[in-house]
Design a protein around this motif. Structure first.
Motif, PDB file in Angstrom:
ATOM      1  N   LYS A 124       0.728  -1.032   0.010  1.00  0.00           N
ATOM      2  CA  LYS A 124       0.130   0.034   0.138  1.00  0.00           C
ATOM      3  C   LYS A 124       0.897   1.272   0.071  1.00  0.00           C
ATOM      4  O   LYS A 124       1.753   1.318   0.848  1.00  0.00           O
ATOM      5  CB  LYS A 124      -0.776  -0.068   1.178  1.00  0.00           C
ATOM      6  CG  LYS A 124      -2.007   1.109   1.249  1.00  0.00           C
ATOM      7  CD  LYS A 124      -2.806   0.980   0.162  1.00  0.00           C
ATOM      8  CE  LYS A 124      -4.028   2.202   0.201  1.00  0.00           C
ATOM      9  NZ  LYS A 124      -3.710   3.483  -0.113  1.00  0.00           N
ATOM     10  N   ALA A 184      -1.940   5.615   3.480  1.00  0.00           N
ATOM     11  CA  ALA A 184      -2.754   4.961   4.458  1.00  0.00           C
ATOM     12  C   ALA A 184      -4.139   5.210   3.863  1.00  0.00           C
ATOM     13  O   ALA A 184      -4.538   6.292   3.154  1.00  0.00           O
ATOM     14  CB  ALA A 184      -2.657   5.682   5.763  1.00  0.00           C
ATOM     15  N   ASP A 185      -5.078   4.181   4.006  1.00  0.00           N
ATOM     16  CA  ASP A 185      -6.526   4.536   3.872  1.00  0.00           C
ATOM     17  C   ASP A 185      -7.096   3.974   5.268  1.00  0.00           C
ATOM     18  O   ASP A 185      -6.470   3.594   6.127  1.00  0.00           O
ATOM     19  CB  ASP A 185      -7.023   3.855   2.692  1.00  0.00           C
ATOM     20  CG  ASP A 185      -6.828   2.587   2.332  1.00  0.00           C
ATOM     21  OD1 ASP A 185      -6.581   1.844   3.392  1.00  0.00           O
ATOM     22  OD2 ASP A 185      -6.861   2.085   1.225  1.00  0.00           O
ATOM     23  N   ASP A 186      -8.771   3.805   4.935  1.00  0.00           N
ATOM     24  CA  ASP A 186      -9.313   3.150   6.031  1.00  0.00           C
ATOM     25  C   ASP A 186      -9.310   1.568   6.186  1.00  0.00           C
ATOM     26  O   ASP A 186      -9.580   1.208   7.252  1.00  0.00           O
ATOM     27  CB  ASP A 186     -10.714   3.513   6.135  1.00  0.00           C
ATOM     28  CG  ASP A 186     -11.532   3.238   4.582  1.00  0.00           C
ATOM     29  OD1 ASP A 186     -10.731   2.520   3.907  1.00  0.00           O
ATOM     30  OD2 ASP A 186     -12.612   3.377   4.596  1.00  0.00           O
ATOM     31  N   ARG A 187      -8.443   0.784   5.282  1.00  0.00           N
ATOM     32  CA  ARG A 187      -8.097  -0.332   5.507  1.00  0.00           C
ATOM     33  C   ARG A 187      -6.964  -0.907   5.587  1.00  0.00           C
ATOM     34  O   ARG A 187      -6.539  -1.900   6.488  1.00  0.00           O
ATOM     35  CB  ARG A 187      -8.741  -0.937   4.155  1.00  0.00           C
ATOM     36  CG  ARG A 187      -8.667  -2.683   4.114  1.00  0.00           C
ATOM     37  CD  ARG A 187      -9.394  -3.203   2.793  1.00  0.00           C
ATOM     38  NE  ARG A 187      -9.647  -4.655   2.923  1.00  0.00           N
ATOM     39  CZ  ARG A 187      -9.905  -5.228   1.709  1.00  0.00           C
ATOM     40  NH1 ARG A 187     -10.560  -4.684   0.750  1.00  0.00           N
ATOM     41  NH2 ARG A 187      -9.976  -6.637   1.891  1.00  0.00           N
ATOM     42  N   TYR A 188      -6.140  -0.013   5.104  1.00  0.00           N
ATOM     43  CA  TYR A 188      -4.635  -0.479   5.137  1.00  0.00           C
ATOM     44  C   TYR A 188      -3.555   0.585   5.568  1.00  0.00           C
ATOM     45  O   TYR A 188      -3.858   1.931   5.239  1.00  0.00           O
ATOM     46  CB  TYR A 188      -3.882  -0.877   3.710  1.00  0.00           C
ATOM     47  CG  TYR A 188      -4.692  -2.116   3.264  1.00  0.00           C
ATOM     48  CD1 TYR A 188      -4.479  -3.301   3.754  1.00  0.00           C
ATOM     49  CD2 TYR A 188      -5.424  -2.093   2.182  1.00  0.00           C
ATOM     50  CE1 TYR A 188      -4.908  -4.469   3.227  1.00  0.00           C
ATOM     51  CE2 TYR A 188      -6.471  -3.085   1.865  1.00  0.00           C
ATOM     52  CZ  TYR A 188      -6.049  -4.514   2.296  1.00  0.00           C
ATOM     53  OH  TYR A 188      -6.567  -5.431   1.837  1.00  0.00           O
ATOM     54  N   ASP A 196      -0.004   2.923   5.612  1.00  0.00           N
ATOM     55  CA  ASP A 196       1.081   2.870   4.710  1.00  0.00           C
ATOM     56  C   ASP A 196       2.076   2.220   4.656  1.00  0.00           C
ATOM     57  O   ASP A 196       2.675   1.880   5.615  1.00  0.00           O
ATOM     58  CB  ASP A 196       1.522   4.404   4.892  1.00  0.00           C
ATOM     59  CG  ASP A 196       2.664   4.876   3.765  1.00  0.00           C
ATOM     60  OD1 ASP A 196       2.764   4.521   2.768  1.00  0.00           O
ATOM     61  OD2 ASP A 196       3.702   5.647   4.122  1.00  0.00           O
TER      62      ASP A 196
END
Length: 620
Positions: free
Chosen positions: A272, A275-279, A281
């Motif tokens: 990834k 960062a997002d709401d699932r993973y 950075d």
């Protein structure tokens, strides 16, 4: 979009013999003059000197090129092949390492000779290659270096892959790097070396201003990609542990992830970016392959050859599938094969939808690469090194039929030339200035002169040679593209460059690159094509080191230079260099064997002009 290519790095004549195009040297030229053969200007592999005048569209080929045969030329895709032939035997290598651009007919349109592995990375009408000093050089389609890039934070360049993404203010540069750390391997594996140096891999992204904006280091993610997952665990007990060996990557900027091929883990990982709401950075999203960390179920794969081993060159195609070069690691039950998989990333399945292998099957122990030309659907394959086939490269259509194929041989026939990457693109350039390469044999110097893209304008080349940098003394003229200079004075360094001359005897080009020779020492050194603008002593790498480290020196002009190593008490412990050094980016090696661990200082001195000091750390 500007024309450019990325570098980590004479003409031949065409004879039609049945269905094969066989490229050799002077004898072929004689046949051409008799009207017996079809001619075409080319790139490499050659066994002798060209002795007849260069005429329109001729390209002079150096005598240390390889010989090759175009075995199949059956409606290949339009474009030009970018390839990197070199001798894969590091002990017996006597030839240079080449970058070549070749047409479907086998004509060489451009070549560049290097003295370390050259891997071409054509992209957005630029291409790049690995240069001295841990740099990647970026070349435009005038075949001029316009920029260089080096990893940030003191890491070493890993020349396996490089990417320019986007253009203008949105351009970004992606580099592979090497991250060497001292790790107590006895805590990880029985009989491990407590002072082992572990070779990690990494990726760095730079913005248009060459500012580092993203970094990922494998040794910061050993909980996700464990060192112990290395496919050959016997290597885990050595003092140098190359446990991952990343060799290619593919970036999706829009979806914010990267695919990274890790050869010694037998896997491709998805990482990834941001960062997002699932993973998080840099988080590893999944692992795919024939290694211990594989998370996928393979469907419709070749029986007995499920998954892949020691793979190279992963790409994601426009249809979302992944394409890779499955080396098979010389496993007699797992031949080298090109594989295309459809992935279901929710249920973690990989379905084989297309594959290709040679008939009879071949095996390539290392190297190799594959590239899909999307417009035609044709797949380009460079068959790597230490292989069981003489076939150097192949182009196949979507049905797996061979559209183009080339075999290649060294002059001695003792080793196979290797190719690491093979691309096809419509990019082709016109050189801004001539290019000269040379071979020094005892006291004789053989020159090969070209001005790529200007062949029909050039009648001859003026050769300038003197014992001073940037020579302006006319030595001789050649109307053949080659020249042999004999009886060179022993022990005297000579500098040499050329200019192109038209049919009215006017010089019509700037000076070429410059070369330096010192006959009695058997030294031949080509000037860096990227001339530094200022004196610089770069930070050593690796740092800390044990016991070997390297330092890069930037010299805008040939200079007398001293490079000295001192301890913390100011005592000189090693005279690293004292003498004249040629302009360019030069590299020195320092061996700390026999010295105690601790801090040392390297001082570079250009008398009366420049001084710089760098601290280095020896950690045993």
């Amino acid at each position: 979009m500007s024309n450019i290519f990325i570098y980590i790095c004479s003409i031949d004549y065409l004879i039609r013999m049945n269905t094969a195009n066989v490229f050799h040297s002077p004898e072929v030229n004689v046949l051409y003059k008799q009207g017996i053969c079809a001619f075409t200007g080319l790139l490499w592999l050659f066994s002798g000197l060209i002795s007849t005048p260069v005429s329109a569209i001729d390209v002079a080929i150096p005598p240390d090129f390889y010989t090759y045969t175009i075995d199949v030329n059956n409606n290949p895709a339009d474009g030009y092949f970018y390839m990197d032939p070199h001798d894969d035997n590091p002990i017996t290598r006597v030839q240079g390492i080449w970058l070549a651009i070749m047409s479907n007919d086998g004509n060489i349109k451009f070549f560049y000779k290097g003295y370390r592995p050259i891997i071409p990375f054509p992209n957005v009408n630029k291409f790049s290659m690995r240069l001295a000093g841990e740099r990647v050089g970026i070349m435009d389609m005038t075949y001029s270096f316009i920029d260089t890039l080096v990893p940030a934070n003191g890491y070493r360049t890993d020349g396996h892959d490089f990417l320019i993404s986007g253009s203008g203010e949105e351009v970004s540069y992606w580099m592979l790097l090497r991250d060497h750390r001292e790790i107590n391997m006895s805590e990880i594996v029985e009989d491990g070396d407590p002072d082992a140096v572990v070779w990690g891999s990494g990726l760095q992204k730079f913005d248009a201003d060459k500012v580092l904006v993203w970094e990922w280091l494998s040794l910061d993610h050993t909980d996700e990609i464990p060192i112990i997952n290395m496919f050959n665990r016997a290597y885990l007990t050595s003092d140098n542990v190359d446990y991952i060996h990343s060799n290619s990557f593919w970036v999706d900027d829009e979806a914010e992830y990267v695919l990274l091929s890790n050869r010694y883990q037998n896997e491709i990982v998805k990482i990834k970016i941001g960062a997002d709401d699932r993973y998080a950075d840099g988080e590893v999203i999944w692992r795919l392959g024939g290694g211990r960390g594989n998370q996928f179920t393979f469907i419709n794969d070749v029986e007995g050859e499920e998954a892949f081993l020691a793979q190279h060159n992963v790409t994601r195609l426009e249809n979302g599938n992944i394409l890779l070069f499955d080396n098979g690691m010389n496993n007699p039950n797992h031949p080298t094969r090109i594989k295309e998989y459809t992935l279901d990333e929710e249920v973690l399945t990989a379905t084989l939808v297309w594959n290709y292998l040679q008939d009879p099957p071949s095996r390539s122990r290392f190297g190799g690469g594959t590239y899909r030309e999307e417009a035609s659907g044709h797949t380009m394959i460079g068959w790597g090194g230490d292989r069981t086939t003489e076939i150097f490269a192949t182009e196949v259509d979507p049905d797996g039929e061979i559209a183009w194929e080339i075999t290649m041989q060294t002059q001695s026939g003792e080793t196979q030339p290797m190719t690491y990457r093979l691309y096809k693109t419509d990019m082709i350039g016109i050189a801004a200035s001539p290019y000269v390469v040379s071979i020094l044999d005892s006291q004789a110097l053989t020159l090969t002169c070209n001005w790529f893209g200007h062949e029909d304008e050039v009648a001859s080349y003026n050769v300038y040679m003197d014992d001073t940098f940037e020579p302006t003394v006319l030595h001789d003229n050649t109307d053949t593209g080659t020249m042999v200079i004999e009886d060179l004075a022993p022990g005297v360094a000579q500098f040499l460059r050329i200019k192109a001359v038209d049919y009215d005897n006017n010089e019509i080009s700037d000076y070429s690159n410059e070369i330096e020779i010192t006959p009695d020492q058997g030294i031949y050194e080509e000037q860096s094509l990227v001339r530094p603008q200022e004196y610089i002593l770069e930070q050593n790498y690796p740092n800390p080191f044990n016991p070997i480290t390297f330092l890069n020196i930037h010299l805008p002009q040939t200079s007398r230079i001293k490079v000295l190593v001192y301890d913390t008490l100011g005592r000189q412990v090693a005279p690293l260099y004292n003498g004249v050094m040629t302009a360019g980016i030069q590299q020195l090696q320092f061996d700390g064997t026999g010295l105690a661990s601790g801090n040392y200082f390297v001082k570079m001195v250009i008398p009366g002009k420049f001084e710089q000091v760098k601290k280095i750390v020896l950690m045993k």
